[in-house]
Design an enzyme around this catalytic site. Sequence first.
Site, short mmCIF file in Angstrom:
data_model
loop_
_atom_site.label_atom_id
_atom_site.label_comp_id
_atom_site.label_asym_id
_atom_site.label_seq_id
_atom_site.Cartn_x
_atom_site.Cartn_y
_atom_site.Cartn_z
N ARG A 163 0.82 -1.23 0.00
CA ARG A 163 0.00 0.00 0.00
C ARG A 163 0.85 1.28 0.00
O ARG A 163 0.46 2.29 0.59
CB ARG A 163 -0.93 0.04 1.22
CG ARG A 163 -2.08 -0.93 1.14
CD ARG A 163 -3.03 -0.54 0.01
NE ARG A 163 -4.34 -1.11 0.20
CZ ARG A 163 -4.71 -2.32 -0.24
NH1 ARG A 163 -3.87 -3.07 -0.91
NH2 ARG A 163 -5.93 -2.76 -0.01
N SER A 238 -11.00 0.56 2.78
CA SER A 238 -10.24 0.42 4.03
C SER A 238 -9.77 1.79 4.51
O SER A 238 -9.08 2.49 3.78
CB SER A 238 -9.00 -0.43 3.80
OG SER A 238 -9.33 -1.70 3.29
N GLU A 353 -4.93 4.61 5.91
CA GLU A 353 -4.64 4.40 4.49
C GLU A 353 -5.14 5.60 3.69
O GLU A 353 -4.57 5.97 2.67
CB GLU A 353 -5.32 3.11 4.02
CG GLU A 353 -5.00 2.78 2.59
CD GLU A 353 -5.71 1.54 2.09
OE1 GLU A 353 -5.60 0.48 2.72
OE2 GLU A 353 -6.38 1.64 1.05
#
Length: 360
Positions: A163, A238, A353
């Site tokens: 990520r 998320s 995130e």
Amino acid sequence: MNRQTQASLQAYHSFRCPSITEEEVSIRSEDDLMEAYRLGLFNEPWIVLGHGTNTLFLPRVSERVFLMQFEGFEHEILNDDQIHVTVGAGVEWDDLVEWSISQGYGGIEAMIRIPGTCGAAPVQNIGAYGQELDHVLHGVRAFDTQKGVFHDFTPDECGFSYRDSLFKRPEGRHWIITSISLRLHGASYQIRPTYPSLVASLNEAGISNPTLKDVGQHVAAIRASKLPNPSSQPNAGSFFKNPVLRGDQASRFMAQFPEVPWFELEVGMSIPGVETEDDGTQDASSHAIKVPAGWLIEHVGLKGEWNGRVGVWPKQALVLYHQGEATGVDILELASRIQDKVRQTFGVELEQEVRVYGVE
Ligand code: EPU
């Protein structure tokens, strides 16, 4: 290039919270970027936006916002096994996935339904159900807003990890991605899903040799059953990353909380040289492990929490959502409550995130 001052950002991020920016600039071509550079538009703080599916805006945003609307789609069959595809940053990621499945080209089928644009995909190295963008990415073309030149990045230059990429880190933020190139697989592609919930779903349907279409359909169904629909429950997928624990921290955590599930860093792949138990786990004391943040949030009792304006999605605790009435500030308040409780209970820091911009 189209410029608008005091513009609303509400339609440009999937959380759809009210927000006003000083200026919004639509960019449709490399010429637009050069013009913006010549006008000095990058000399003041700015942000670049795809479809804003991983972004939360607070009510007032002082940065100038560039909306990336680059189109373009080309592909070339290099040989039976390699298909080279180049797509503009503004193309919807899911359109590319649907196209690849329909053509029988493998490599991104499990990343179906990830919302957002192709240009945003490398920034956080998107991934799902055992696939990750960096497995197929061949190049990224980007504009250097400090020097006013374009550069074609190799995958190594992009600095990918879970990520994360150069483009997400402070030292890479002066780049604007204009297109990406992928190498997809042709006829000899072996479709071998390894992600537990995907494997279970295919098994249940009695599919032992799945096609690309099967994988796409099953992932799409799993996603639809677990994730809220952004048009009725605005969200950004998320909200937190799954925390990565390494070495001693990982061993201490596993000894203290043996009940917590964990995965090797790359979901679905085993750690070479480490014995795998019957239940699929491995002793990762000397390795990096990824712990599901959703599990941690669920086990501090916050899954399904609803405070009247913002909530934790009842079927996937990693997702924060609202019903159209929350501000970005409400969402951040819930996020920090979650972070505090997880830290107190498990001693683990949850990292966001989602990118957050603006002030109250
Ligand atoms: N879990 C819980 N409770 C929850 C959620 C998850 O206990 O509420 C546990 C379960 O043990 C489950 C494990 O977490 O087996 C993993 O859950 P899941 O397969 O749903 O995946 P995830 O780790 O929660 C990640 C991505 C998702 C991606 C899925 C599938 C991150 C931050 N998120 O979630 O990505 O779709 O894997 O590959 O890595 C996104 O980025 O927006 C996103 C949705």
